[in-house]
Write an enzyme that holds these catalytic residues in place. Structure first.
Site, PDB file in Angstrom:
ATOM      1  N   THR A 147     -10.094 -25.839 -21.375  1.00  8.64           N
ATOM      2  CA  THR A 147     -11.424 -26.458 -21.487  1.00  8.64           C
ATOM      3  C   THR A 147     -11.515 -27.637 -20.504  1.00  8.64           C
ATOM      4  OG1 THR A 147     -11.346 -25.971 -23.847  1.00  8.64           O
ATOM      5  CG2 THR A 147     -13.091 -27.455 -23.111  1.00  8.64           C
ATOM      6  N   ASP A 151     -14.573 -28.432 -14.781  1.00 12.45           N
ATOM      7  CA  ASP A 151     -15.223 -29.740 -14.606  1.00 12.45           C
ATOM      8  C   ASP A 151     -14.313 -30.697 -13.835  1.00 12.45           C
ATOM      9  OD1 ASP A 151     -17.317 -28.760 -16.125  1.00 12.45           O
ATOM     10  OD2 ASP A 151     -16.446 -29.477 -17.995  1.00 12.45           O
TER      11      ASP A 151
END
Ligand code: RIB
Length: 312
Positions: A255, A259
């Site tokens: 996760t 990003d």
């Protein structure tokens, strides 16, 4: 300066043996909360590697007047992000429900809340004009994303657009508009294929062909991230390709890896690195980020990233 216009979430994470199928219930020992949201993750990734360098990081976003929102704001501030363009709204702070399986893979549902109240006007011209790079994603209203991108282009600010997550509504005209105001498009394999399909350049399973078609037809440099295979940049007009390798890791939690890539890439671009070098640093940072649970916890500080790159 790097300006991020995007989402802020609290992530509620359950580790599971395997991710539930539709209609199925699986048990997890506990839930943990982590700071998240693609925009906030990218801002923190950029701020950590910018710390000690010449580039500053600011974020425009929207949160609720609630404990999650206040904690997210404090977290951004503690990471050195300028939060003056973050607005407190009447909507609840965005929340992501994440299941992470034994291999580190995840499935995410985002309850957008305040993120959908973010408006182009929340990013003042005075801040935008100081930026060299603007970073966008797909978790805030599309019309405002497009407006901010157009403003940035007019002001001579480079627009880096992370097309994640793929939206439910897929109109060719909106996609063409998005690509027309984008200098650097960052997508994973699945997102590359999805955009190519939307703009009428179906590419089967070939994400490099998809990236080439997007770049050739609409002009932006297209960076396709490919997990353990690293990342590829494809540039118009000749489709020249640059490949950056990823370092092999055994992931704990993927996760926020994408990003981390985007935030560190933005730092490299703002520091004037050539794109291959900026991608190499971004790949290394993304690998490091997978070694710790939670989207932001494993994002490296500048010194740790440099040390890791020196050792490799
Ligand atoms: O990219 C990971 C992020 O997607 C998570 O932090 C979650 O909040 C969702 O926005």
């Amino acid at each position: 300066m790097i300006v991020i216009f995007g989402s802020i979430n609290m992530d509620l994470v359950a580790r599971v043996q395997r991710i539930a199928r539709p209609g199925e219930t699986v048990l997890s020992r506990r839930a943990d909360s982590f700071f998240g949201g693609k925009g906030a993750n990218q801002a923190v990734a950029a701020a950590r590697v910018s710390h000690g360098g010449s580039v500053r990081v600011a974020m425009a976003g929207a949160i609720g007047n609630d404990p999650f929102g206040m904690a997210c704001l404090k977290n951004l501030e503690e990471n050195g992000v300028d939060t003056r363009a973050i607005r407190v709204t009447d909507e609840p702070t965005g929340c992501a429900f994440i299941a992470v399986d034994e291999t580190g893979e995840n499935a995410i549902t985002v309850a957008s809340g305040a993120n959908m109240a973010l408006r182009s006007a929340d990013l003042p011209d005075s801040l935008l004009s100081r930026a060299s790079v603007l970073v966008l994603q797909m978790e805030v209203p599309m019309a405002d994303n497009l407006e901010v991108a157009a403003r940035a282009r007019r002001a001579g600010v480079k627009v880096a657009w992370n097309f994640a997550p793929v939206p439910a509504v897929k109109e060719r005209s909106t996609m063409a508009e998005l690509l027309a105001v984008t200098d650097i498009l960052v997508v994973n394999e699945h997102e590359a294929l999805s955009i190519a399909g939307i703009v009428g350049e179906p590419s089967g399973e070939d994400y490099l062909k998809a990236g080439s078609a997007i770049s050739r037809s609409f002009g932006p440099t297209c960076i396709v991230t490919a997990g353990s295979r690293g990342a590829y940049a494809i540039a118009a007009p000749d489709g020249a390709q640059i490949h950056a390798r990823a370092r092999p890791v055994t992931p704990v939690d993927t996760t926020g890896a994408g990003d981390t890539f985007v935030g560190v890439l933005a730092n490299g671009l703002a520091e004037g690195l050539e794109i291959g070098r900026a991608m190499e640093r971004a790949c290394a940072a993304a690998s490091l980020s997978c070694l710790t649970a939670g989207a932001q916890a494993g994002m490296p500080q500048r010194g740790a990233l440099e040390q890791h790159l020196d050792q490799a």
